[in-house]
Each structure stands twice: as C-alpha cells, then as structure tokens.
Design a protein around this motif. Structure first.
Motif, PDB file in Angstrom:
ATOM      1  N   ALA A   1       3.807   0.474  -9.882  1.00 54.06           N
ATOM      2  CA  ALA A   1       2.519   0.174 -10.527  1.00 54.06           C
ATOM      3  C   ALA A   1       1.600  -0.592  -9.581  1.00 54.06           C
ATOM      4  O   ALA A   1       0.398  -0.318  -9.515  1.00 54.06           O
ATOM      5  N   TRP A   2       2.149  -1.562  -8.834  1.00 54.27           N
ATOM      6  CA  TRP A   2       1.325  -2.297  -7.862  1.00 54.27           C
ATOM      7  C   TRP A   2       0.862  -1.380  -6.736  1.00 54.27           C
ATOM      8  O   TRP A   2      -0.262  -1.503  -6.253  1.00 54.27           O
ATOM      9  N   ASP A   3       1.734  -0.468  -6.308  1.00 53.96           N
ATOM     10  CA  ASP A   3       1.342   0.491  -5.270  1.00 53.96           C
ATOM     11  C   ASP A   3       0.180   1.364  -5.752  1.00 53.96           C
ATOM     12  O   ASP A   3      -0.751   1.657  -5.002  1.00 53.96           O
ATOM     13  N   LYS A   4       0.264   1.782  -7.008  1.00 51.36           N
ATOM     14  CA  LYS A   4      -0.790   2.626  -7.559  1.00 51.36           C
ATOM     15  C   LYS A   4      -2.118   1.891  -7.590  1.00 51.36           C
ATOM     16  O   LYS A   4      -3.192   2.486  -7.400  1.00 51.36           O
TER      17      LYS A   4
ATOM     18  N   LEU B   1      -2.212  -2.824  -4.448  1.00 48.51           N
ATOM     19  CA  LEU B   1      -2.060  -4.261  -4.227  1.00 48.51           C
ATOM     20  C   LEU B   1      -1.041  -4.487  -3.116  1.00 48.51           C
ATOM     21  O   LEU B   1      -0.003  -3.821  -3.058  1.00 48.51           O
ATOM     22  N   GLU B   2      -1.325  -5.423  -2.241  1.00 50.61           N
ATOM     23  CA  GLU B   2      -0.458  -5.698  -1.116  1.00 50.61           C
ATOM     24  C   GLU B   2       0.518  -6.823  -1.467  1.00 50.61           C
ATOM     25  O   GLU B   2       0.115  -7.962  -1.710  1.00 50.61           O
ATOM     26  N   TYR B   3       1.815  -6.476  -1.539  1.00 49.93           N
ATOM     27  CA  TYR B   3       2.830  -7.483  -1.864  1.00 49.93           C
ATOM     28  C   TYR B   3       3.925  -7.560  -0.803  1.00 49.93           C
ATOM     29  O   TYR B   3       4.894  -8.298  -0.955  1.00 49.93           O
ATOM     30  N   CYS B   4       3.774  -6.805   0.264  1.00 49.76           N
ATOM     31  CA  CYS B   4       4.688  -6.802   1.416  1.00 49.76           C
ATOM     32  C   CYS B   4       6.081  -6.321   1.013  1.00 49.76           C
ATOM     33  O   CYS B   4       6.538  -5.280   1.459  1.00 49.76           O
TER      34      CYS B   4
END
Length: 626
Positions: free
Chosen positions: A453-456, A459-462
């Motif tokens: 979901a963050w990739d979609k 968002l950069e979370y490393c």
C-alpha cells in the motif's frame, strides 16, 4: 452327369453357330472336318481354363497361409517387444484364477517357471491366503468392471519381495468364462524408498528417535489403549541442564555426539516398546505405557538420573551432564495428549527452578499456577479468529543525519475484555503453544500488504522489518510460505527485512541455514535480532547471508554506567563493519546512549528517544512528512 451333358451341349451349340450350321441338320461333308477341329480346340481350351483356375486357387491358399504366418510372427514379435520393454509380468486369467497366458521378459521375477504356471490355477501356485486375496480381487474387478490394485509380499529367488498387481477386466471370453489381464510390477525398491521417506518424516535425523509428530501420534494411540484396558501410563519431558554452554564452547560436533550418547542411555533405561522422542535442541520426551502407579514413574525417572550421574566421554572430553525431568500421568492427570504434553513441559521447568538434576511430578498446585497461562492461550486462539491482533510500526533512524531509514512491524493484541495485552505476556504463550506459527505468518502477510500500500502511494520507507520466530525458522517450508505471501500481496522483497533471533540461528543451524538462504534468494534482507544475548560469535554468523546486526537493548540500557557493555558494543560494531554488516541498536531512550552509539560508529538506532511504536495511520503520516 447331367451337368457335363449340359456343358457339352452348350459347347457344341457355340461351334455350330460359329460355322453357321443348323443344330437340326447334319453339316456338309466339307464343313464336317472343320467342325470336329473346332470342337477339339474348344475342349482343349476348356481344360486349360479349368487347370488355370485350379492352380490359381491352390497358389492363393498357399500365399494366404504364408501371409497369415508372417503377420502372426510379426504380432508375436511386437507383443514380446512391448512386454519386454515394460519389465513387468503379464498374465491372462479366467474368472476361476486359471492362468491362460504368461508373458514376461523377466523370468527372474516369476514365483515359478512360466511353463509350470500356464494351465494352473492361482491356488496351485500361491499360498492359500494369498490365492484367496487374488481371486477375491479378480471377482471384484469383474463385478465392478473397474481396475483393481493390490500390493503383496512374496519372497522369490531373485530377492524381490514386494509386488503391485493391477487387475483389469477384458471382453474376452475363454471356454465361456470371463477373463482379466493382470499386470504385475516389482515395487520392492519403491517400498523401501517410501519407508525411508516415512522414517525421515517421523524421526529425528540426529538420534534416529521419534520426532514430535510421531510422539504425538503414539501418545494419542496410547491414550486410546489406556481407555480400553484401564492401564496407566506416563509422559516425561527431559531437558539437559546447561547443554547450551557445552554446545557453544566445544562446538556443535561435540553437542551432537553428546545428544546421541544421551539417547543411548535413555534406551538403556526404557523398554523396547517405550517411545523416546527428541523434540528439538536438548529436549526429549518419553512415553511409557502399562505402569501401575506414580511410584513406577518416579522409579523410572530415578534410574534416568542415576544413568546420567556417570560422565559422558565425548571426543576427548569428560562431560558432567544432568537433566531436569517433568512427569505427568494418564489417565490420572487427563486424557488429552496436548494437555499432557503441556503439563509435562511445565513440570520440567518446575524441576529446573528447584535446582536442576531432579524430577517433579505434576500436581494441581502447578496446574493452578499455569491456569492463567492456559486461559490466556484459549483467549489468544479466539483473538486470532476474531481479528483482535493488529500491527504498530516503530521508526528507525540513521545516526549520521537523522534520516528515517525504516520501520519495524510489531504485533499487538487488544482484547475486548482486558484491553491492550503487553507482547511480553502473550508472545511466550504463543511460542510454547505453537500459535506463534500462525501469528508469525499473519504478521508477515499484514506487513507485506501495508508495504504494498505504501509502495502504491509512492511513499519512501527504505525498508520494513518483520520478526520471524524461532519456530517458524525451524520449518523447512518457510521460504515457500513467504514466497506465496509476496506473490499474493505484491510487496517488493527488496524493501522487506526479516529479523531472526541470534539463538534461533545458532541452535537450529542446519535448518536455519537452509531457510536463510531461501529467504535471501527471494530478495529479502536479513538481520540478527537481540545480538549479544545468544552467546554466538560473528565468526559463526558470517556463514549466513546477513545484512544487519541489531544490538540488544540490554547492552544499550547500561551505556554510561557499565564499561563492559560499552566495550561489547564497540567490539560488535567494529567486527560487524569488518564483515560488511550494518549495525542498528535498539532500546535507545536517552541522549547519552545516542551520543555513545554515534561515537562508536553504529549506523542506526531505534527506541523511545526517536519514536514509539505507532498505529498505521500515524506511521503513514510520518512517511508523507518525511
């Protein structure tokens, strides 16, 4: 005679017509000679035609006979070639078991020579019980008009002993009786392979004794027998005292050999019919049936402790090893296998707490003490079904510039009746009950869904760190399970990091190595969690495909107060960097700790000073802000 006269009449009439003569008037003298000449030629031609026809018929019959013989020979050649290629035995039997045909290229597999079998019945060839089994199967195949398969044991001169017979009905009738084709195959090697695989699935590879799966199966069977017969039995849990110190200091080869010798001494005490199981590490379980009293069980435990009183001699080392034993009885303490195992396990820890090198018998005081734990386990099982578990995320930061480098997914439980239950309370219950397998896979799946979901949202979370339990790491299919989750959620493996405890990696080295390699091949990053608490050296860990070490909070806590802990942290950072590993410290709660870690060259930190675990909405907001 009449037919011959008619033929002669027709022949004479044709010749008269050719000479334009009347059949009612005699010919002129000049024509008479020609008429006789023509009649003679006609008879000669008729004889020649008859000879040609008869010769043609004779030749056709001979040629057809020769063609039939050639076709028959070709058919038999092809049939024998097919049978020879199959390496099987092929029989044609009638409904009474009479052998009508015997075809095979493997005469060495025949119970008797082919010439002695053909024309005989099954009862003439095989022992009565086996003959009845075959005949019954033949009748079943004919009645159902379906393929029937049986396996049977038969010792033959060549040494093969297990065969499979596939019996198929045919439409062929012989002497008014139905028939079947019986295709027989030597499956001796296949049976041995099956038995070997079955043994591998149910036995410990190091000691050759039963594993947990087989122990639980035999315990269930023993409980059923005890219910029928009224006889009692006992389950004992045995754990070696201070085995880990020997294993870590002298090496796994010495530890493995010690476990084999321990098994040998247990076998000296137990009967052949008793079950000895190695459950993992240095934990053993015993299942002993047909005892008369608690005193019998205690007597057996005493004998085990006495046998352990003599030193073990292993690869030049005299090792003094003791054991702690927990005992539970059935049906006195229950008739549920899982419950008896938990009772024996809890009682074994009671023996350890009592000073080790002793046994303890399960009693209701122990039961009451563990009642809360068992109740919590039941609630946890319901919590999984009712979706009471959720994830929180704790941020991780780079020390050099304060940049957010990742988050760790942490499982939480909010009970409708009790509210938020601390992980330190329910995680140990999950591990001892086996629920950690289901919870661990749920955590991995939920974290992967969130990462996707963050990739979609770009968002950069490393990276997102996810804990893998010791029990999960012991499963050979772990890599396959994780791969299925990655495929189902669409999460990128390169953005995920699996954290494994140091003790799990070292104590389960063979399985861990296989699973860590599988996880690395999936593209997952790998980190050792709680480093420094499991007595492992970096030299041991360097053989695993690791990316990062996580210094345990117990060392970070005393920074500024304990020079020894500070020295351990400095050495760990130095050696880890020398092996190309990054280092992250957890449990950072003040600026003194943060400053020391920055000074030592630690790469990243995690703790309340930087950020507490937070719900997904807050974590998402942090990523958007960052």
């Amino acid at each position: 005679m009449g037919k011959v006269n008619e033929e002669l009449h027709r022949l004479l009439t044709r010749q008269l017509r050719k000479l334009s003569l009347s059949p009612d008037q005699p010919p002129e003298p000049a024509s008479w000679q020609e008429l006789l000449s023509r009649i003679d030629q006609a008879y000669h031609d008729a004889d020649q035609d008859r000879y040609t026809l008869e010769r043609s018929l004779t030749l056709s019959s001979e040629e057809m006979q020769a063609l039939y013989q050639r076709q028959k020979s070709s058919y038999e050649t092809r049939l024998h070639a097919i049978v020879g290629a199959l390496h099987d035995l092929l029989f044609l039997n009638d409904e009474d078991g009479l052998y009508l045909e015997v075809l095979t290229a493997r005469n060495d597999l025949l119970y008797r020579p082919a010439e002695e079998i053909k024309g005989k019945t099954i009862h003439d060839i095989f022992p009565p019980e086996m003959a009845e089994q075959f005949l019954s199967t033949i009748h079943k195949a004919l009645q159902s008009q379906t393929l029937q398969v049986i396996e049977y044991n038969l010792n033959i001169p060549s040494g093969s002993d297990w065969f499979e017979a596939r019996i198929m009905p045919t439409e062929l009738m012989v002497n008014g009786k139905q028939t079947v084709i019986c295709l027989v195959r030597d499956i001796s090697e296949l049976r041995r392979s099956r038995e070997a695989l079955k043994h591998m699935a149910t036995h410990d590879p190091l000691t050759g004794q039963a594993n947990r799966k087989l122990f639980e199966e035999r315990l269930d069977q023993a409980l059923s027998r005890a219910t029928r017969t009224g006889h009692a039995g006992t389950v004992m849990f045995l754990d070696l005292d201070r085995f880990k110190i020997i294993n870590d200091s002298l090496g796994h080869a010495v530890g493995d050999e010690l476990l084999k010798q321990v098994t040998g001494r247990l076998k000296e005490v137990c009967r052949t019919e008793d079950t000895i199981a190695r459950l993992g590490g240095d934990e053993f379980a015993l299942l002993i049936e047909d005892i008369d009293s608690k005193a019998d069980a205690e007597h057996i435990a005493d004998k085990i402790l006495q046998r352990f009183s003599a030193p073990f001699f292993v690869q030049g080392h005299d090792l003094d090893i003791t054991a702690s034993i927990g005992i539970t009885l059935f049906p006195l303490h229950g008739n549920d296998g899982s419950e008896l195992i938990r009772q024996a396990d809890a009682t074994m820890y009671s023996a350890k707490n009592a000073g080790r090198n002793c046994y303890r018998l399960f009693n209701h005081a122990i039961s009451q003490r563990d009642q809360a734990a068992f109740g919590l386990e039941r609630q946890l099982r319901r919590a999984i079904v009712n979706e009471e578990l959720f994830l929180e995320y704790q941020p991780q930061f780079r020390l050099s510039d304060g940049q957010l480098t990742g988050l760790e997914a942490l499982v939480r439980w909010r009970s409708p009746g009790r509210g938020l239950i601390p992980p330190g309370e329910f995680i140990p219950i999950a591990e001892t009950s086996g629920l950690i397998d289901e919870i661990g896979l749920w955590v991995f799946h939920s974290a992967c869904e969130q990462a996707a979901a963050w990739d979609k949202e770009e968002l950069e979370y490393c990276r997102l760190a996810i804990n893998i339990s010791r029990r999960q790491l012991m499963h050979n299919h772990l890599g396959h399970s994780l791969a299925e989750v990655l495929a189902a959620t669409g999460a990128r493996a390169s953005r995920l990091e699996c954290e494994i405890t140091e003790s799990a990696v070292i104590e389960e080295a063979s399985v861990a190595s296989h699973n860590l390699l599988a996880m690395s091949q999936l593209g997952l990053q790998l980190a050792i969690d709680d480093f420094g608490t499991g007595h492992a050296s970096l030299a041991n860990l360097k053989r695993f495909p690791l990316n990062r070490l996580k210094i345990d909070r117990t060392f970070v806590n005393d920074v500024g107060r304990d020079p020894d802990d500070e020295a351990i942290i400095r050495a760990t950072v130095y050696l880890a960097h020398g092996l190309g590993l990054e280092v992250i410290a957890e449990g950072v709660e003040n600026e003194i700790q943060k400053g020391f870690l920055r000074e030592t060259g630690c790469d990243e930190i995690q703790g309340y000073l930087c950020g507490r675990p937070m719900p997904v909405e807050q974590a998402t907001a942090l990523l958007r802000k960052d």
